[in-house]
Design a protein around this motif. Sequence first.
Motif, PDB file in Angstrom:
ATOM      1  N   ASP A 135       0.807  -1.217   0.000  1.00 34.05           N
ATOM      2  CA  ASP A 135       0.000   0.000   0.000  1.00 34.05           C
ATOM      3  C   ASP A 135       0.845   1.274   0.000  1.00 34.05           C
ATOM      4  O   ASP A 135       0.340   2.357   0.296  1.00 34.05           O
ATOM      5  CB  ASP A 135      -0.952   0.013   1.203  1.00 34.05           C
ATOM      6  N   CYS A 136       2.131   1.154  -0.323  1.00 29.63           N
ATOM      7  CA  CYS A 136       2.989   2.338  -0.399  1.00 29.63           C
ATOM      8  C   CYS A 136       2.948   2.948  -1.799  1.00 29.63           C
ATOM      9  O   CYS A 136       2.688   2.250  -2.795  1.00 29.63           O
ATOM     10  CB  CYS A 136       4.438   1.976  -0.074  1.00 29.63           C
ATOM     11  N   ASP A 137       3.209   4.217  -1.861  1.00 29.51           N
ATOM     12  CA  ASP A 137       3.366   4.867  -3.163  1.00 29.51           C
ATOM     13  C   ASP A 137       4.661   4.388  -3.812  1.00 29.51           C
ATOM     14  O   ASP A 137       5.570   3.888  -3.143  1.00 29.51           O
ATOM     15  CB  ASP A 137       3.416   6.394  -2.989  1.00 29.51           C
ATOM     16  N   ASP A 138       4.737   4.550  -5.111  1.00 27.64           N
ATOM     17  CA  ASP A 138       5.959   4.188  -5.831  1.00 27.64           C
ATOM     18  C   ASP A 138       7.143   4.962  -5.259  1.00 27.64           C
ATOM     19  O   ASP A 138       7.031   6.154  -4.926  1.00 27.64           O
ATOM     20  CB  ASP A 138       5.812   4.500  -7.319  1.00 27.64           C
ATOM     21  N   GLY A 139       8.257   4.290  -5.147  1.00 26.33           N
ATOM     22  CA  GLY A 139       9.468   4.934  -4.660  1.00 26.33           C
ATOM     23  C   GLY A 139       9.742   4.708  -3.193  1.00 26.33           C
ATOM     24  O   GLY A 139      10.858   4.966  -2.721  1.00 26.33           O
ATOM     25  N   VAL A 140       8.728   4.239  -2.439  1.00 27.31           N
ATOM     26  CA  VAL A 140       8.949   3.949  -1.025  1.00 27.31           C
ATOM     27  C   VAL A 140       9.541   2.556  -0.911  1.00 27.31           C
ATOM     28  O   VAL A 140       8.964   1.572  -1.392  1.00 27.31           O
ATOM     29  CB  VAL A 140       7.631   4.033  -0.223  1.00 27.31           C
ATOM     30  N   GLU A 141      10.694   2.452  -0.287  1.00 27.11           N
ATOM     31  CA  GLU A 141      11.367   1.168  -0.164  1.00 27.11           C
ATOM     32  C   GLU A 141      11.827   0.952   1.278  1.00 27.11           C
ATOM     33  O   GLU A 141      12.174   1.899   1.985  1.00 27.11           O
ATOM     34  CB  GLU A 141      12.588   1.103  -1.091  1.00 27.11           C
ATOM     35  N   THR A 142      11.781  -0.303   1.695  1.00 24.16           N
ATOM     36  CA  THR A 142      12.337  -0.701   2.989  1.00 24.16           C
ATOM     37  C   THR A 142      13.087  -2.019   2.797  1.00 24.16           C
ATOM     38  O   THR A 142      12.861  -2.733   1.817  1.00 24.16           O
ATOM     39  CB  THR A 142      11.230  -0.909   4.047  1.00 24.16           C
ATOM     40  N   GLU A 143      13.953  -2.344   3.737  1.00 25.41           N
ATOM     41  CA  GLU A 143      14.709  -3.589   3.651  1.00 25.41           C
ATOM     42  C   GLU A 143      13.847  -4.763   4.101  1.00 25.41           C
ATOM     43  O   GLU A 143      13.199  -4.714   5.153  1.00 25.41           O
ATOM     44  CB  GLU A 143      15.955  -3.499   4.536  1.00 25.41           C
ATOM     45  N   ASP A 144      13.797  -5.825   3.308  1.00 26.82           N
ATOM     46  CA  ASP A 144      13.018  -7.009   3.661  1.00 26.82           C
ATOM     47  C   ASP A 144      13.538  -7.647   4.945  1.00 26.82           C
ATOM     48  O   ASP A 144      14.694  -7.443   5.356  1.00 26.82           O
ATOM     49  CB  ASP A 144      13.064  -8.039   2.536  1.00 26.82           C
ATOM     50  N   ILE A 145      12.673  -8.446   5.575  1.00 33.08           N
ATOM     51  CA  ILE A 145      13.016  -9.144   6.815  1.00 33.08           C
ATOM     52  C   ILE A 145      13.072 -10.634   6.510  1.00 33.08           C
ATOM     53  O   ILE A 145      12.104 -11.211   5.995  1.00 33.08           O
ATOM     54  CB  ILE A 145      11.963  -8.892   7.911  1.00 33.08           C
ATOM     55  N   ARG A 146      14.198 -11.273   6.848  1.00 28.75           N
ATOM     56  CA  ARG A 146      14.326 -12.715   6.632  1.00 28.75           C
ATOM     57  C   ARG A 146      15.182 -13.314   7.736  1.00 28.75           C
ATOM     58  O   ARG A 146      16.191 -12.736   8.139  1.00 28.75           O
ATOM     59  CB  ARG A 146      14.953 -13.013   5.270  1.00 28.75           C
ATOM     60  N   PRO A 195     -14.473  -7.952   0.240  1.00 28.14           N
ATOM     61  CA  PRO A 195     -15.585  -7.990  -0.723  1.00 28.14           C
ATOM     62  C   PRO A 195     -15.174  -8.416  -2.132  1.00 28.14           C
ATOM     63  O   PRO A 195     -16.033  -8.651  -2.972  1.00 28.14           O
ATOM     64  CB  PRO A 195     -16.059  -6.544  -0.726  1.00 28.14           C
ATOM     65  N   GLN A 196     -13.883  -8.536  -2.392  1.00 32.93           N
ATOM     66  CA  GLN A 196     -13.451  -8.740  -3.777  1.00 32.93           C
ATOM     67  C   GLN A 196     -13.855 -10.099  -4.338  1.00 32.93           C
ATOM     68  O   GLN A 196     -14.301 -10.211  -5.482  1.00 32.93           O
ATOM     69  CB  GLN A 196     -11.925  -8.578  -3.899  1.00 32.93           C
ATOM     70  N   GLN A 197     -13.689 -11.153  -3.549  1.00 31.90           N
ATOM     71  CA  GLN A 197     -13.933 -12.510  -4.044  1.00 31.90           C
ATOM     72  C   GLN A 197     -14.904 -13.201  -3.096  1.00 31.90           C
ATOM     73  O   GLN A 197     -14.513 -13.877  -2.159  1.00 31.90           O
ATOM     74  CB  GLN A 197     -12.609 -13.288  -4.133  1.00 31.90           C
ATOM     75  N   PRO A 198     -16.215 -13.091  -3.328  1.00 29.72           N
ATOM     76  CA  PRO A 198     -17.202 -13.609  -2.380  1.00 29.72           C
ATOM     77  C   PRO A 198     -17.325 -15.126  -2.359  1.00 29.72           C
ATOM     78  O   PRO A 198     -17.973 -15.674  -1.466  1.00 29.72           O
ATOM     79  CB  PRO A 198     -18.507 -12.960  -2.851  1.00 29.72           C
ATOM     80  N   ASP A 199     -16.747 -15.813  -3.331  1.00 30.27           N
ATOM     81  CA  ASP A 199     -16.836 -17.274  -3.391  1.00 30.27           C
ATOM     82  C   ASP A 199     -15.443 -17.888  -3.455  1.00 30.27           C
ATOM     83  O   ASP A 199     -14.481 -17.252  -3.891  1.00 30.27           O
ATOM     84  CB  ASP A 199     -17.635 -17.718  -4.621  1.00 30.27           C
ATOM     85  N   ASP A 200     -15.349 -19.153  -3.042  1.00 32.64           N
ATOM     86  CA  ASP A 200     -14.090 -19.877  -3.180  1.00 32.64           C
ATOM     87  C   ASP A 200     -13.735 -20.008  -4.655  1.00 32.64           C
ATOM     88  O   ASP A 200     -14.609 -20.065  -5.524  1.00 32.64           O
ATOM     89  CB  ASP A 200     -14.212 -21.286  -2.589  1.00 32.64           C
ATOM     90  N   ASN A 201     -12.438 -20.057  -4.930  1.00 34.71           N
ATOM     91  CA  ASN A 201     -11.996 -20.379  -6.280  1.00 34.71           C
ATOM     92  C   ASN A 201     -12.543 -21.765  -6.629  1.00 34.71           C
ATOM     93  O   ASN A 201     -12.229 -22.750  -5.952  1.00 34.71           O
ATOM     94  CB  ASN A 201     -10.467 -20.386  -6.332  1.00 34.71           C
ATOM     95  N   THR A 208      -5.645  -0.964  -9.078  1.00 36.18           N
ATOM     96  CA  THR A 208      -6.495  -0.151  -8.220  1.00 36.18           C
ATOM     97  C   THR A 208      -6.192  -0.477  -6.767  1.00 36.18           C
ATOM     98  O   THR A 208      -5.617  -1.520  -6.453  1.00 36.18           O
ATOM     99  CB  THR A 208      -7.982  -0.415  -8.503  1.00 36.18           C
ATOM    100  N   SER A 209      -6.584   0.417  -5.880  1.00 41.64           N
ATOM    101  CA  SER A 209      -6.406   0.179  -4.454  1.00 41.64           C
ATOM    102  C   SER A 209      -7.751   0.378  -3.758  1.00 41.64           C
ATOM    103  O   SER A 209      -8.339   1.472  -3.865  1.00 41.64           O
ATOM    104  CB  SER A 209      -5.367   1.133  -3.863  1.00 41.64           C
ATOM    105  N   PRO A 210      -8.305  -0.613  -3.110  1.00 38.42           N
ATOM    106  CA  PRO A 210      -7.740  -1.957  -2.990  1.00 38.42           C
ATOM    107  C   PRO A 210      -7.846  -2.730  -4.300  1.00 38.42           C
ATOM    108  O   PRO A 210      -8.571  -2.329  -5.210  1.00 38.42           O
ATOM    109  CB  PRO A 210      -8.599  -2.593  -1.895  1.00 38.42           C
TER     110      PRO A 210
END
Length: 668
Positions: free
Chosen positions: A289-300, A428-434, A372-374
């Motif tokens: 949900d970040c705008d383009d250009g926002v970066e952080t270091e991944d956690i592993r 609300p996007q997917q009201p039924d199972d695949n 789109t968001s969401p």
Amino acid sequence: MKVVRRPALSVLFGVLAAAVLIIGPPLAASAAGPRIDLQVLVVTNGSASVTAVTQQLKAEGVPYKTVDLRDSDRPVIDEAFLSDTVDGSPRAKYQGVVLPNAAPFEDGAEMAALAAYEKRFGIRQLDAHVRPSAAVGMNAPAYSGPMDGVTAQVTEAARADALRYLGGLVRFDDAEPDVGETEGFVATPLPDDPDAGKSFKPFVTATVKGKAGTVAGVYTHDGRSEMVLTFTSESEQWHFQTLGRGLVTWLTKGVHLGYDRNYFAVHVDDVFMPDARWSTEHNCTPTEDCDDGVETEDIRMEAGDVSFATQWQSQHGFVLDMAYNGAGSDEATLKNGVDPLTAAFVAVRDKFRWLNHTYSHPFLGCVQDTSTSPWQCRRNQSGQIVYVSAADIEREVTRNVQWASGRGIPVDAGELVTGEHSGLRVTPQQPDDNPNLAPALAKAGVKWTASDASREKAQRVIGSVRTVPRHPLNIFYNVGTAAEEVDQYNWIHTRRSDGGSGICEEDSSCIEPLDPDNGYESYIVPAETRIALAHTLANDPRPHYAHQSNLAEERILYPVLERVLSQYWSAFAANTPLINAPMSALGDELRRQDAWRAAVNAGAMDKGDVTAYVQDGTVTVKAPAGLEVPVTAPEGTRDAGGAPFGQTYAGERSAYRAGDVTLTLPGA
């Protein structure tokens, strides 16, 4: 001349009497004793204390009938309501009685009928909350007021009785210092009066503001036994969560339908994968949900985190379930030539339980449109949702099993956790199972797939697969430090005026901002501990889940787990271990619980589909074919073949049994 002597008259009479005994009818068999049906009567006035007892009965699976004193159309409690005759034997319709207090009826005739019933059949009575007085075998209260934060003691007599599963201490919550949570009385019992048949056995004692006395005990009088509780209760309060099992055991004399365990299992998702990190500056997560250009270091996780996890498990006697994605390992190996994390896990692979989390953690529901968001589900020209194919789903599942097999990692192919629980419906996007999910999982040999209990608490059947709802721990997937957790927690749970998102303002759930330096330990850890233990002590087999990021860097998951374990063992005895079982076993227990509760809710007891009673030291249960009935009985109980019944837990024996059951109680 030979003399013939005649037998004496007494001898003749003896011979005649013997002849009469030989040719006469056989002696009649002794009449059967009273029959006690395995169902509890709950009389309520709507108080929270009665509701707590009712919830305990429901959680354990104990059938009960409720009479609401506020209902003008309720049945009258009289002799006909309480008992009758079956097959020539008197029958008690209820094995125990729960009342809001010692005498809650406006009509004294109902209490008199109930007292006579309890005396006739030896039925016990539980008073959910009373004020101490001579009427319940106690002196006037020495203390009256809040019980918050009080630590009470379980007596040796109680630990030798129905509270044998407790370690000795009962703590009353003080979760909110400015809010009164429990009200109670402390009082001493009246002296026993053997001549009048009166005695009082303390079960729980406490000292509050220098006043010592009893807060729970058994008053024996008039040929009756009455459990007296002098404090208020709600079902999710710690004192009731720890005492509830024992109250049911005492009320039913340890013989009842139902099966109760304390479950706690923890799944760690995304093992081998990196998790995106929360941006404390922009209050968002890159790729989500970040705008383009926002970066952080991944956690592993790193190799050292595996060593720590292994040692931690050994020290605490607790095994974690590692839900792994093989692609994370392969990508790290391809990038660096070697992956120390994989090597570390493979070296101790038998120390953990492993769960298939799909090979690369894709979304397996609809094809997502992230423009789109969401996000939305992509649709074809006809407006129909486009779903991930069955072939793609099956490939993700089977490839991950093959990946583990190639490294000697033991994994049950019948268990699955899809990425984000995808494939299942998500509103609300997917009201039924695949629709491709069920056939793909069946083909891959999957029998159990995880779901999110915060969205769907109930287990569902999807084709040949059952879901296993999992409780999310509120330790975010995108944080590796306590400061990051507090920052995101504040963003979600505080007002806009306090720098938060304001989402909480929609349901008035906002909190004051947590201190970044100590908010995690002082607020989040205790809160998550309370929630987890509330599930654990509610006979809830649903596992909990967190993420590999929470075992990395500052390893912030461990303080929550350690607090859960320490609080649990501060209250419970060694005979009541936490049940930390594989996902398939937990899913199967949930299936049995649901089937039994459905039968009870459908009126199986009232309609006679299920009959269960105690008579002359024998427990008899008759049920329809295929229905597994949970039964609990005291230690020493034996089944029809003479073997010990069921499994031992919390000082009792219990098991699910299908079909008709006959058990012999100890001493019978």
